[in-house]
Design a protein around this motif. Sequence first.
Motif, mmCIF file in Angstrom:
data_model
loop_
_atom_site.group_PDB
_atom_site.id
_atom_site.type_symbol
_atom_site.label_atom_id
_atom_site.label_comp_id
_atom_site.label_asym_id
_atom_site.label_seq_id
_atom_site.Cartn_x
_atom_site.Cartn_y
_atom_site.Cartn_z
ATOM 1 N N UNK A 191 0.828 -1.209 0.000
ATOM 2 C CA UNK A 191 0.000 0.000 0.000
ATOM 3 C C UNK A 191 0.864 1.261 0.000
ATOM 4 N N UNK A 192 1.967 1.214 0.751
ATOM 5 C CA UNK A 192 2.866 2.373 0.792
ATOM 6 C C UNK A 192 3.538 2.568 -0.560
ATOM 7 N N UNK A 234 -6.852 5.125 9.563
ATOM 8 C CA UNK A 234 -7.354 4.590 8.296
ATOM 9 C C UNK A 234 -6.164 4.001 7.541
ATOM 10 N N UNK A 235 -6.265 2.786 7.005
ATOM 11 C CA UNK A 235 -5.136 2.146 6.323
ATOM 12 C C UNK A 235 -4.556 2.979 5.179
ATOM 13 N N UNK A 236 -5.413 3.647 4.408
ATOM 14 C CA UNK A 236 -4.898 4.449 3.292
ATOM 15 C C UNK A 236 -4.199 5.711 3.780
ATOM 16 N N UNK A 237 -4.689 6.291 4.884
ATOM 17 C CA UNK A 237 -4.004 7.436 5.484
ATOM 18 C C UNK A 237 -2.649 7.002 6.028
ATOM 19 N N UNK A 238 -2.617 5.879 6.725
ATOM 20 C CA UNK A 238 -1.364 5.341 7.261
ATOM 21 C C UNK A 238 -0.374 5.085 6.131
ATOM 22 N N UNK A 239 -0.843 4.516 5.043
ATOM 23 C CA UNK A 239 0.034 4.226 3.900
ATOM 24 C C UNK A 239 0.587 5.513 3.291
ATOM 25 N N UNK A 240 -0.255 6.535 3.202
ATOM 26 C CA UNK A 240 0.211 7.807 2.676
ATOM 27 C C UNK A 240 1.325 8.389 3.522
ATOM 28 N N UNK A 241 1.146 8.331 4.851
ATOM 29 C CA UNK A 241 2.199 8.841 5.736
ATOM 30 C C UNK A 241 3.447 7.966 5.659
ATOM 31 N N UNK A 242 3.255 6.699 5.369
ATOM 32 C CA UNK A 242 4.383 5.778 5.273
ATOM 33 C C UNK A 242 5.338 6.089 4.137
ATOM 34 N N UNK A 271 1.226 8.710 11.471
ATOM 35 C CA UNK A 271 2.578 8.879 10.943
ATOM 36 C C UNK A 271 3.512 7.783 11.437
ATOM 37 N N UNK A 272 3.520 7.545 12.734
ATOM 38 C CA UNK A 272 4.463 6.551 13.252
ATOM 39 C C UNK A 272 4.081 5.142 12.827
ATOM 40 N N UNK A 273 2.799 4.878 12.645
ATOM 41 C CA UNK A 273 2.384 3.555 12.170
ATOM 42 C C UNK A 273 2.918 3.308 10.760
#
Length: 505
Positions: free
Chosen positions: A8-9, A148-156, A182-184
């Motif tokens: 996803x990232x 949210x998984x997509x938000x986490x992926x974006x920050x990743x 962000x940290x996730x």
Amino acid sequence: MPHRYIKKILEARVYDAAIETPLDEARGLSERLGNRVLLKREDEQPVYSFKLRGAYNRMAQLTDEEKARGVITASAGNHAQGVAMAARLLGVKSTIVMPKTTPDVKVNNVKRLGGKAVLIGDAFDDARRHSEKLMDEKGLVYIHPYDDPDVIAGQGTIAMEILRQESGPIDAIFVPVGGGGLIAGVAAYVKYLRPETRIIAVESAESACLALAMEKGHRAVLDQVGIFADGVAVAQIGENTWEICKDHVDEVITVSTDEICAAIKDIFDDTRSVTEPAGALAVAGLKKYVAREGARDETLIAIDSGANVNFDRLRHIAERSELGEQREAIIAARIPERPGSFKTFCKVLGKRNITEFNYRYSHDEQAIVFAGVQIRPNNDGREELLAELHEHLDAVVDLTDDETAKLHVRYMVGGHAPASLDNEVVYRFEFPERPGALMKFLSKLGGRWNISMFHYRNHGAAYGRVLVGMQVPPAERDQVIRFLDEIGYTFYDETDNPAYKLFLG
């Protein structure tokens, strides 16, 4: 769990809106700390925060039907701007619910980007509850700020850039934490590719929800959340983010308001940019880690996450930064009420620079002064100062860690003179500001007349400014003027000043 985030990232759609930010060496910090310190400059994003990444990636996944309905979110400000900008780029209507305490710079930018700003409550969780109510009422699509998984992926994608930009060994990456998006994302990506790199979460002591969860072993809600670092003012770590953090974050460091302010100054000194409090969290945690571990010659990365701060907060930040760097001690001391006592007190301080001096006559036998004193940036400097003061004075109180003293009392020292005080005259002085300037001023003023009031604050300006009250019999008033002329500093007679008469006379 993190493995599913890697793809996803890698596929995250962030660069239609966000930019790849630089990884800059903080030369001043590196030299001072004895380590190689790198800053990931997310403050350089178009909305001055990393939040654009997650917001755009989530909204890029919307169906045409969802886009037609419009989106809503709750945010302390940075995610709000990310959603507003993403919505504008994607042609979607956005409603942003923010706490009333959100800095104006963030609210105004949301409006400028075309988002509808709704201000409610005092903290993020108040805004979140209201946004969920509006979502149900109007059928809007909720864009979660972190969970949210997509938000986490974006920050990743920040981690993806860091590992590409720094190919050598990385000892630790310091990440600011609010709800954990962000940290996730960073932990999921880095621990998959470089498990030896430590992922260290940094939280404000006023909103340490991840530290609480780590302590209890499960998600928990803070009883109270402070809002100085408004970008991370969250009461509970996210559900999705917790699933990653609990197994892939090595430790959590909490930092105080003073330590955050000192970190803002550190970043400014190295980059000439002004971060918001949440944006400087990682640097504050990095410094605390180095001091605790005695780390040397390591490569340490701090994510500078945002620069959305109201200009009018900078004065408070600047004043607290000296305390955060442990370069200033705040003390109260009791000295005899007689001519020359101020001069004697200053001699005890030696060559240390006085940053503030407040005093008001209140008793015939003794005087209590409130003073700020510059010290070496470590605890030994403060202990050495206190030891010297205790050796020469009967009563000394260390107020450096007293929040009430720092926030309120230092500005309230004074009050009306007692009825027993007579023949007071008041003068305002200006003199060239340099190390030892106040001591030189007091030496010239001498001990001829009793000083009944004194206020001085070193603001870092070219000229020092002092307000002095002295007990001078009417027959000696002309002598005072001649004496002050001889001193050679610019002075003004404020004895008839209305503010003095109302509040101090």
